[in-house]
Design a protein around this motif. Structure first.
Motif, short mmCIF file in Angstrom:
data_model
loop_
_atom_site.label_atom_id
_atom_site.label_comp_id
_atom_site.label_asym_id
_atom_site.label_seq_id
_atom_site.Cartn_x
_atom_site.Cartn_y
_atom_site.Cartn_z
N LEU A 143 0.67 -1.07 0.00
CA LEU A 143 0.09 0.05 -0.12
C LEU A 143 0.61 1.23 0.02
CD1 LEU A 143 -2.60 -1.34 2.38
CD2 LEU A 143 -2.76 -1.24 0.14
N LYS A 144 1.71 1.38 -1.22
CA LYS A 144 2.51 2.73 -1.34
C LYS A 144 1.84 3.85 -1.72
CE LYS A 144 5.71 -0.25 0.13
NZ LYS A 144 5.96 -0.32 1.57
N THR A 145 0.82 3.71 -2.63
CA THR A 145 0.24 4.78 -3.32
C THR A 145 -1.29 5.11 -2.91
OG1 THR A 145 -0.69 3.69 -5.23
CG2 THR A 145 1.63 4.45 -5.38
N PRO A 146 -1.57 6.61 -3.10
CA PRO A 146 -3.03 6.62 -2.75
C PRO A 146 -3.94 5.86 -3.46
CG PRO A 146 -2.02 8.78 -2.76
CD PRO A 146 -0.89 7.76 -3.14
N ALA A 147 -3.49 5.77 -4.85
CA ALA A 147 -4.40 4.74 -5.68
C ALA A 147 -4.58 3.34 -5.15
CB ALA A 147 -3.84 4.81 -7.19
N ALA A 148 -3.55 2.60 -4.77
CA ALA A 148 -3.62 1.29 -4.17
C ALA A 148 -4.34 1.31 -2.83
CB ALA A 148 -2.20 0.94 -3.75
N ALA A 205 -7.96 1.48 -3.59
CA ALA A 205 -8.61 0.43 -4.30
C ALA A 205 -8.72 -0.48 -3.20
CB ALA A 205 -7.60 -0.24 -5.37
N TYR A 206 -7.83 -0.85 -1.94
CA TYR A 206 -7.82 -1.59 -1.16
C TYR A 206 -9.09 -1.49 -0.25
CZ TYR A 206 -6.21 -4.32 2.97
OH TYR A 206 -6.00 -5.15 3.96
N LEU A 207 -8.94 -0.07 0.10
CA LEU A 207 -10.36 0.26 1.12
C LEU A 207 -11.59 0.24 0.41
CD1 LEU A 207 -8.62 3.39 2.74
CD2 LEU A 207 -8.97 0.93 3.90
N THR A 208 -11.73 0.31 -0.75
CA THR A 208 -12.69 0.23 -1.57
C THR A 208 -13.29 -1.39 -1.29
OG1 THR A 208 -12.76 1.94 -3.03
CG2 THR A 208 -14.33 0.46 -3.85
N GLU A 209 -12.28 -2.04 -1.83
CA GLU A 209 -12.74 -3.44 -1.79
C GLU A 209 -13.04 -4.19 -0.19
OE1 GLU A 209 -12.71 -5.91 -4.25
OE2 GLU A 209 -12.61 -4.33 -5.43
N ARG A 260 -0.58 1.13 9.25
CA ARG A 260 0.76 0.66 9.50
C ARG A 260 1.54 0.85 8.28
NH1 ARG A 260 0.81 -4.59 9.37
NH2 ARG A 260 -1.31 -5.05 8.72
N ALA A 261 0.97 0.79 7.06
CA ALA A 261 1.75 0.99 5.86
C ALA A 261 2.22 2.65 5.74
CB ALA A 261 1.03 0.77 4.61
N LYS A 262 1.56 3.52 6.32
CA LYS A 262 1.74 4.99 6.41
C LYS A 262 2.49 5.27 7.48
CE LYS A 262 -0.38 7.49 3.82
NZ LYS A 262 0.32 8.30 2.63
N GLY A 263 2.48 4.33 8.60
CA GLY A 263 3.03 4.57 10.01
C GLY A 263 2.06 5.04 11.14
N ILE A 264 2.00 4.29 11.86
CA ILE A 264 1.12 4.70 12.97
C ILE A 264 1.22 5.85 13.63
CG2 ILE A 264 0.03 3.93 15.30
CD1 ILE A 264 -1.14 2.16 13.13
N ALA A 265 2.79 6.07 13.89
CA ALA A 265 3.02 7.66 14.49
C ALA A 265 2.54 8.68 13.58
CB ALA A 265 4.63 7.53 14.64
N ASN A 266 2.74 8.63 12.29
CA ASN A 266 2.43 9.46 11.18
C ASN A 266 1.00 9.61 11.24
OD1 ASN A 266 5.17 9.70 10.59
ND2 ASN A 266 4.92 8.36 8.80
N ILE A 267 -0.05 8.77 11.43
CA ILE A 267 -1.08 8.89 11.31
C ILE A 267 -1.65 9.77 12.59
CG2 ILE A 267 -3.49 7.42 11.45
CD1 ILE A 267 -1.61 7.44 8.56
N PHE A 324 -4.78 9.15 5.14
CA PHE A 324 -4.32 8.23 4.25
C PHE A 324 -4.09 8.98 2.88
CE2 PHE A 324 -6.49 4.45 6.33
CZ PHE A 324 -5.44 4.44 7.50
N GLY A 325 -4.62 10.31 2.64
CA GLY A 325 -4.68 10.61 1.32
C GLY A 325 -5.64 10.32 0.27
N VAL A 326 -6.86 9.77 1.03
CA VAL A 326 -7.80 9.40 0.12
C VAL A 326 -9.33 9.91 0.90
CG1 VAL A 326 -6.79 7.21 -0.69
CG2 VAL A 326 -8.01 7.10 1.49
N LYS A 327 -10.20 9.71 0.31
CA LYS A 327 -11.65 10.27 0.84
C LYS A 327 -12.61 9.30 0.56
CE LYS A 327 -12.88 12.69 -3.50
NZ LYS A 327 -13.12 13.94 -4.08
#
Length: 100
Positions: free
Chosen positions: A13-18, A21-25, A44-51, A84-87
């Motif tokens: 899960l490196k990009t906003p598009a990925a 798509a993952y969250l939509t599913e 976890r992919a973005k970093g819990i501390a960052n979130i 996460f950079g998504v809506k």
């Protein structure tokens, strides 16, 4: 013997598009526990501390909220998804889905 490693969606899960798509599913499953697992993987992919920093929420509360055993508040989910950079978006249910 073949060596295998445990699959972790967070590794992909490196990009906003990925992420979108993952969250939509995950959201389409309509399974609250699975949706929390997906939110946890992205966090976890973005970093819990960052979130935690981006949302103003504590790391411990984020771990608890997305453990799969609790039901996080909508405001928590909204803040986290935004970080996460998504809506979240709504779309009409297709006729075939509505009748099923």
């Amino acid at each position: 013997m073949v060596k295998t490693s445990k699959f972790d969606a967070a590794d992909y899960l490196k990009t906003p598009a990925a992420i979108a798509a993952y969250l939509t599913e995950a959201l389409e499953t309509d399974d609250p526990a699975y949706i929390c697992v997906a939110l946890d993987a992205v966090a976890r992919a973005k970093g819990i501390a960052n979130i935690a920093k981006a949302t103003g929420l504590g790391r411990e509360s984020l771990y608890k909220a997305f453990s799969g055993t609790s039901r996080p508040e909508f405001d928590t989910v909204r803040k986290v998804i935004g970080s996460f950079g998504v809506k979240l978006v709504a779309e009409p249910i297709g006729e075939e889905e509505k009748s099923g």
